[in-house]
Design an enzyme around this catalytic site. Structure first.
Site, mmCIF file in Angstrom:
data_model
loop_
_atom_site.group_PDB
_atom_site.id
_atom_site.type_symbol
_atom_site.label_atom_id
_atom_site.label_comp_id
_atom_site.label_asym_id
_atom_site.label_seq_id
_atom_site.Cartn_x
_atom_site.Cartn_y
_atom_site.Cartn_z
ATOM 1 N N GLY A 134 0.825 -1.336 0.140
ATOM 2 C CA GLY A 134 0.327 0.236 0.005
ATOM 3 C C GLY A 134 1.029 1.401 0.151
ATOM 4 N N CYS A 135 0.690 2.667 -0.397
ATOM 5 C CA CYS A 135 1.120 3.465 -0.450
ATOM 6 C C CYS A 135 1.576 3.869 1.149
ATOM 7 C CB CYS A 135 -0.291 4.641 -1.101
ATOM 8 S SG CYS A 135 -1.161 5.044 0.146
ATOM 9 N N TYR A 136 1.202 3.901 2.218
ATOM 10 C CA TYR A 136 1.913 3.977 3.422
ATOM 11 C C TYR A 136 3.103 3.482 3.672
ATOM 12 C CZ TYR A 136 -2.591 7.089 5.252
ATOM 13 O OH TYR A 136 -3.332 7.985 5.076
ATOM 14 N N ALA A 137 2.631 1.714 3.873
ATOM 15 C CA ALA A 137 4.219 0.706 3.451
ATOM 16 C C ALA A 137 5.207 1.894 2.568
ATOM 17 C CB ALA A 137 3.489 -0.253 3.369
ATOM 18 N N ALA B 157 5.624 4.284 1.330
ATOM 19 C CA ALA B 157 6.428 5.485 1.351
ATOM 20 C C ALA B 157 7.197 5.373 2.875
ATOM 21 C CB ALA B 157 5.697 6.412 2.161
#
Length: 200
Positions: A148-151, A153
């Site tokens: 995912g995007c949070y992971a 980054a």
């Protein structure tokens, strides 16, 4: 390489179609959507009207996967784990954009999503799709669990420091924020309207 995308009309589908359409080594053969079946791709993504000449097809049509080698699953959590085995049996490779194949340990999926993983053996065989860390494994994987995007980054920012032992991994706290668009296209209800969530 011929590709099919399940859930192509959903959140992120337009970007996926746009990037794959200009990739020199792939061809999107099928854009599959239960809600938009029969309609042109530009009905969901007007910005692709002159770029992608496809209509959405129904996932129940088995011929949608004919001649495909790779399938992107751009669907909600809990769907891919019940679909991947059938796709693998057809000789397809799978990139799952949901959370279903991000954890090697199925118990972690239960911890974070509150339900048992229905394909635990496939979960342990999947490769975490972060090419900066797992490039070689991704090349030969049959299932790739896209992060995912949070992971993405967080991991990319912290990996060099953790690898060099400049920081204790147990001490890391990542505090992430999302705009209302993070809810996705199909889940955009009253609880995600700006006027309801602003300042909360």
């Amino acid at each position: 390489m011929n590709i099919a995308i399940f859930g192509a009309a959903g959140y992120g589908g337009g970007e996926l179609l746009r990037w794959l359409n200009i990739h020199p080594h792939v061809k999107v053969k099928s854009a599959i959507s239960e809600t938009m079946s029969g309609q042109p791709v530009h009905a969901a993504f007007p910005g692709l009207s002159k770029r992608v000449n496809l209509s959405f097809c129904d996932g129940k049509d088995a011929s949608a996967l004919d001649d495909c080698e790779l399938v992107f699953l751009a669907r909600g959590n809990g769907i891919a784990m019940n679909q991947v085995e059938t796709l693998l049996e057809r000789g397809l490779r799978v990139i799952d954009l949901s959370a279903d194949f991000r954890f090697r340990n199925p118990a972690d999926y239960l911890t974070w999503y509150g339900v048992d993983h229905t394909s635990p053996a496939l979960s342990t065989a999947a490769v975490y799709g972060l090419p900066e860390l797992h490039r070689e494994e991704i090349k030969t994987a049959n299932i790739v669990g896209n992060p995912g995007c949070y992971a993405t980054a967080s991991i990319l920012a912290l990996a060099p420091a953790v690898k060099s032992r400049l920081v204790d991994a147990k001490s890391i706290i990542v505090d992430g924020k999302s705009g209302v668009s993070g809810a996705g296209r199909s889940k955009f209800g009253l609880d995600t309207h700006y006027s309801e969530v602003n300042e909360s």
